[in-house]
Design a protein around this motif. Sequence first.
Motif, PDB file in Angstrom:
ATOM      1  N   VAL A 225       0.709  -1.201  -0.011  1.00 38.79           N
ATOM      2  CA  VAL A 225       0.036   0.069   0.119  1.00 38.79           C
ATOM      3  C   VAL A 225       0.831   1.368   0.126  1.00 38.79           C
ATOM      4  O   VAL A 225       0.613   2.419  -0.852  1.00 38.79           O
ATOM      5  CB  VAL A 225      -1.001   0.011   1.408  1.00 38.79           C
ATOM      6  CG1 VAL A 225      -1.568   1.277   1.589  1.00 38.79           C
ATOM      7  CG2 VAL A 225      -2.156  -1.016   1.038  1.00 38.79           C
ATOM      8  N   LEU A 226       1.745   1.214   0.771  1.00 39.36           N
ATOM      9  CA  LEU A 226       2.787   2.328   0.845  1.00 39.36           C
ATOM     10  C   LEU A 226       3.871   2.567  -0.041  1.00 39.36           C
ATOM     11  O   LEU A 226       4.450   3.803  -0.130  1.00 39.36           O
ATOM     12  CB  LEU A 226       3.379   2.709   2.346  1.00 39.36           C
ATOM     13  CG  LEU A 226       2.420   2.660   3.605  1.00 39.36           C
ATOM     14  CD1 LEU A 226       3.183   2.815   4.845  1.00 39.36           C
ATOM     15  CD2 LEU A 226       1.548   3.872   3.411  1.00 39.36           C
ATOM     16  N   ASP A 227       4.037   1.594  -0.731  1.00 35.27           N
ATOM     17  CA  ASP A 227       5.408   1.544  -1.947  1.00 35.27           C
ATOM     18  C   ASP A 227       4.946   2.425  -2.659  1.00 35.27           C
ATOM     19  O   ASP A 227       5.945   3.250  -3.309  1.00 35.27           O
ATOM     20  CB  ASP A 227       5.748   0.149  -2.260  1.00 35.27           C
ATOM     21  CG  ASP A 227       6.741   0.469  -3.041  1.00 35.27           C
ATOM     22  OD1 ASP A 227       7.722   0.607  -2.668  1.00 35.27           O
ATOM     23  OD2 ASP A 227       6.956  -0.438  -4.354  1.00 35.27           O
ATOM     24  N   SER A 228       3.855   2.620  -3.161  1.00 31.30           N
ATOM     25  CA  SER A 228       3.521   3.394  -4.504  1.00 31.30           C
ATOM     26  C   SER A 228       2.982   4.850  -3.881  1.00 31.30           C
ATOM     27  O   SER A 228       2.679   5.942  -4.833  1.00 31.30           O
ATOM     28  CB  SER A 228       2.352   2.953  -5.095  1.00 31.30           C
ATOM     29  OG  SER A 228       1.078   2.658  -4.687  1.00 31.30           O
ATOM     30  N   PHE A 229       2.897   5.417  -2.528  1.00 31.37           N
ATOM     31  CA  PHE A 229       2.425   6.601  -2.264  1.00 31.37           C
ATOM     32  C   PHE A 229       3.470   7.544  -2.825  1.00 31.37           C
ATOM     33  O   PHE A 229       4.477   7.568  -2.646  1.00 31.37           O
ATOM     34  CB  PHE A 229       2.514   6.624  -0.772  1.00 31.37           C
ATOM     35  CG  PHE A 229       2.195   7.845  -0.151  1.00 31.37           C
ATOM     36  CD1 PHE A 229       0.651   8.096  -0.206  1.00 31.37           C
ATOM     37  CD2 PHE A 229       3.113   8.874   0.343  1.00 31.37           C
ATOM     38  CE1 PHE A 229       0.436   9.540   0.432  1.00 31.37           C
ATOM     39  CE2 PHE A 229       2.899   9.807   0.850  1.00 31.37           C
ATOM     40  CZ  PHE A 229       1.317  10.594   0.867  1.00 31.37           C
TER      41      PHE A 229
ATOM     42  N   THR B 164      -9.849  13.229 -14.046  1.00 31.22           N
ATOM     43  CA  THR B 164      -9.113  12.983 -15.168  1.00 31.22           C
ATOM     44  C   THR B 164      -7.733  13.016 -15.120  1.00 31.22           C
ATOM     45  O   THR B 164      -6.803  12.317 -15.441  1.00 31.22           O
ATOM     46  CB  THR B 164      -9.763  13.594 -16.210  1.00 31.22           C
ATOM     47  OG1 THR B 164     -11.290  13.083 -16.210  1.00 31.22           O
ATOM     48  CG2 THR B 164      -8.849  13.097 -17.827  1.00 31.22           C
ATOM     49  N   ALA B 165      -7.312  14.362 -14.681  1.00 30.34           N
ATOM     50  CA  ALA B 165      -5.917  14.816 -14.555  1.00 30.34           C
ATOM     51  C   ALA B 165      -4.984  13.983 -13.326  1.00 30.34           C
ATOM     52  O   ALA B 165      -4.233  13.658 -13.767  1.00 30.34           O
ATOM     53  CB  ALA B 165      -5.714  16.211 -14.404  1.00 30.34           C
ATOM     54  N   ILE B 166      -5.978  13.763 -12.490  1.00 30.45           N
ATOM     55  CA  ILE B 166      -5.238  12.854 -11.342  1.00 30.45           C
ATOM     56  C   ILE B 166      -4.692  11.666 -11.788  1.00 30.45           C
ATOM     57  O   ILE B 166      -3.869  10.984 -11.635  1.00 30.45           O
ATOM     58  CB  ILE B 166      -6.077  12.892 -10.108  1.00 30.45           C
ATOM     59  CG1 ILE B 166      -5.949  14.367  -9.584  1.00 30.45           C
ATOM     60  CG2 ILE B 166      -5.747  11.782  -9.104  1.00 30.45           C
ATOM     61  CD1 ILE B 166      -6.959  14.324  -8.273  1.00 30.45           C
ATOM     62  N   LEU B 167      -5.912  10.826 -12.529  1.00 29.73           N
ATOM     63  CA  LEU B 167      -5.484   9.478 -12.804  1.00 29.73           C
ATOM     64  C   LEU B 167      -4.413   9.496 -13.817  1.00 29.73           C
ATOM     65  O   LEU B 167      -3.798   8.328 -13.997  1.00 29.73           O
ATOM     66  CB  LEU B 167      -6.853   8.993 -13.396  1.00 29.73           C
ATOM     67  CG  LEU B 167      -7.993   8.647 -12.319  1.00 29.73           C
ATOM     68  CD1 LEU B 167      -9.158   7.930 -12.865  1.00 29.73           C
ATOM     69  CD2 LEU B 167      -7.656   8.148 -11.061  1.00 29.73           C
TER      70      LEU B 167
ATOM     71  N   PRO C 117       1.183   5.977 -12.411  1.00 30.14           N
ATOM     72  CA  PRO C 117       2.177   5.354 -13.076  1.00 30.14           C
ATOM     73  C   PRO C 117       1.234   4.492 -14.122  1.00 30.14           C
ATOM     74  O   PRO C 117       0.166   4.041 -13.459  1.00 30.14           O
ATOM     75  CB  PRO C 117       2.993   4.368 -12.118  1.00 30.14           C
ATOM     76  CG  PRO C 117       2.949   5.075 -10.776  1.00 30.14           C
ATOM     77  CD  PRO C 117       1.483   6.038 -10.881  1.00 30.14           C
ATOM     78  N   LYS C 118       1.864   4.003 -15.257  1.00 36.31           N
ATOM     79  CA  LYS C 118       1.288   3.401 -16.191  1.00 36.31           C
ATOM     80  C   LYS C 118       1.108   1.904 -15.668  1.00 36.31           C
ATOM     81  O   LYS C 118       1.737   1.448 -15.058  1.00 36.31           O
ATOM     82  CB  LYS C 118       2.059   3.364 -17.536  1.00 36.31           C
ATOM     83  CG  LYS C 118       2.084   4.714 -17.977  1.00 36.31           C
ATOM     84  CD  LYS C 118       0.957   5.311 -18.527  1.00 36.31           C
ATOM     85  CE  LYS C 118       0.975   6.841 -19.133  1.00 36.31           C
ATOM     86  NZ  LYS C 118      -0.482   7.364 -19.541  1.00 36.31           N
TER      87      LYS C 118
ATOM     88  N   PRO D  93      -3.498  -1.599  -5.641  1.00 32.06           N
ATOM     89  CA  PRO D  93      -3.841  -0.485  -4.413  1.00 32.06           C
ATOM     90  C   PRO D  93      -3.046   0.910  -4.834  1.00 32.06           C
ATOM     91  O   PRO D  93      -1.882   0.878  -5.299  1.00 32.06           O
ATOM     92  CB  PRO D  93      -3.839  -1.123  -3.304  1.00 32.06           C
ATOM     93  CG  PRO D  93      -3.522  -2.592  -3.396  1.00 32.06           C
ATOM     94  CD  PRO D  93      -2.965  -2.763  -4.689  1.00 32.06           C
ATOM     95  N   VAL D  94      -3.753   2.027  -4.653  1.00 36.69           N
ATOM     96  CA  VAL D  94      -3.143   3.299  -4.927  1.00 36.69           C
ATOM     97  C   VAL D  94      -3.446   4.102  -3.702  1.00 36.69           C
ATOM     98  O   VAL D  94      -4.676   4.144  -3.336  1.00 36.69           O
ATOM     99  CB  VAL D  94      -3.856   3.891  -6.135  1.00 36.69           C
ATOM    100  CG1 VAL D  94      -3.278   5.358  -6.267  1.00 36.69           C
ATOM    101  CG2 VAL D  94      -3.491   3.086  -7.323  1.00 36.69           C
ATOM    102  N   VAL D  95      -2.623   4.801  -3.127  1.00 38.39           N
ATOM    103  CA  VAL D  95      -2.817   5.648  -2.134  1.00 38.39           C
ATOM    104  C   VAL D  95      -1.935   6.695  -2.527  1.00 38.39           C
ATOM    105  O   VAL D  95      -0.486   6.557  -2.202  1.00 38.39           O
ATOM    106  CB  VAL D  95      -2.459   5.174  -0.672  1.00 38.39           C
ATOM    107  CG1 VAL D  95      -2.530   6.299   0.414  1.00 38.39           C
ATOM    108  CG2 VAL D  95      -3.342   3.911  -0.323  1.00 38.39           C
ATOM    109  N   SER D  96      -2.537   7.985  -2.969  1.00 41.03           N
ATOM    110  CA  SER D  96      -1.669   8.964  -3.295  1.00 41.03           C
ATOM    111  C   SER D  96      -2.390  10.391  -2.984  1.00 41.03           C
ATOM    112  O   SER D  96      -3.508  10.527  -3.149  1.00 41.03           O
ATOM    113  CB  SER D  96      -1.172   9.226  -4.916  1.00 41.03           C
ATOM    114  OG  SER D  96      -0.623   8.073  -5.382  1.00 41.03           O
ATOM    115  N   LEU D  97      -1.411  11.486  -2.718  1.00 37.46           N
ATOM    116  CA  LEU D  97      -1.999  12.729  -2.539  1.00 37.46           C
ATOM    117  C   LEU D  97      -1.825  13.885  -3.860  1.00 37.46           C
ATOM    118  O   LEU D  97      -0.534  13.868  -4.142  1.00 37.46           O
ATOM    119  CB  LEU D  97      -1.125  13.290  -1.171  1.00 37.46           C
ATOM    120  CG  LEU D  97      -1.555  14.752  -0.873  1.00 37.46           C
ATOM    121  CD1 LEU D  97      -2.985  14.760  -0.107  1.00 37.46           C
ATOM    122  CD2 LEU D  97      -0.784  15.092   0.493  1.00 37.46           C
TER     123      LEU D  97
END
Length: 488
Positions: free
Chosen positions: A330-334, A353-356, A360-361, A403-407
């Motif tokens: 979960v945290l690796d891609s934060f 849309t801009a957020i997504l 990363p591809k 899983p994606v958790v990003s700010l």
Amino acid sequence: MSIEKLLWKWKEGWPNRLPEAAYTRLLIRLSVAVTRMQQNHWINPSDRMVASAGERQPHPRLERFMEAFELEWPEAEKEYVQKLLDDVEEYAADDSAILLEKYGLELAETAVDLIRAVGRRMDIPFDQDRSLLDGLIRHLGPALERLREGKAIRNPLLAQIKKDYEPLFAAVREAADEIWRDLVVPDEEIGYLVMHFGASVERWQLFPRNVRALLVCTSGIGSSKLLAVRIHKEIPQIELVGHYSWYEAARIPQDRYDLIISTVDLPVEPDRYIKISPLLTREEKEKLLAYIRTIAANKPSPSAVKPSDDHGPWERLKLINTYTSAIVQVLDSFAVYSLDLAGGNDHLQAVLTAILARLPKGMLQREETIVERLIQREKYGSQIIPDSKLALFHTRSEWVRKPVVSLFRLSAPLMLGPDGTSEVRQILLMLAPQSLSRPILEVLSEVSAMLLLPETIRLLEEEEADKIKSFLSLELETFLRTKWEWRE
């Protein structure tokens, strides 16, 4: 009877997880609907029902239900029956993560505020009763929906509740008036809330402190885990200090525990232990409660018990590895992204849309479908965290691969909320695949719950990615250490 046979023919298990009242209510509503259609009495579709008919995904069981009864099925009737099935299946799930996903973190915060407000007035540590919090979250979601829609609420026990719980009723009434200033909460609903708090009072009086117990089970780790989960859920005041064989349990000093719970007969005096089955039936639960009431009230608190270092090390290592891997995944891609809203693209669809597009591809497919789902969730209820400029957008979808958790920090404010006047400067995005392992689901739910902490909000609004990830890591490490299974 025909409808009940149909429900059980599906062999999907969720009817068995429903409380008797909810199951009976479902049978009655479905029976009334079928009988009504058989007599050519049709419901009139509301605007809301027509709008949601195109949004709700077709229910795989609805077609089987329609095939069982050869009737006309207008869209309004399909939508009505489908909603009954959808709602009751969510209720059967009985999962805090699902409740938070459906009603949002604002509901959890409201439940916590209500518990603290009543606790201050009654001088009772209600905030230590997890069963009370779970029960209130489950109750407040539909209750607040009813109140906002102006539906009448009946409570035939209101007079008796006021008589039996007069001080508690007054405390809940004052707390509710303090929290819901813009909502009229009738005495009937206060009565239902009092019943939740009254049950907590009873639990607190029966168990003014936790009771420590050894769990002895020789029929396999699977049955001992099942019994442990049942005890933890039904009687959370029992603190299981470990799973032991009788050989191990007999060598633990008696002053380090209050009682022994066993699934087998033990070669000791009958009053030193209680024998129950791994399923913990209702009768056995009452038997166990009766057995420990005197213990909890009269026996002094024992010293802390340290689980044997050599008890189940392989199982503990596998458990630690499973949850650690989930936390790392979960945290690796934060990451923290800056999002430029220049050019007037400050409406929600353009922002999402801009957020997504910044992710990363390979993590997502069909981004437009995910955007639609996130927008739909915002329509059902604001995603803004109270007293902040942070919004949480989250969903589960088959089009999310990891899983994606990003700010995301916005260069210009995004105006959201029911009246479009609430300013958002940061968006925390949480996405997860539709099929998800239990550990990852728990970790994501724990991250969501952290948004109730003021320090989490401050970090998300002000600090860089490294500091935020460090804080989240520390909190999740604490979550891992304090998990009940850690002590097995």
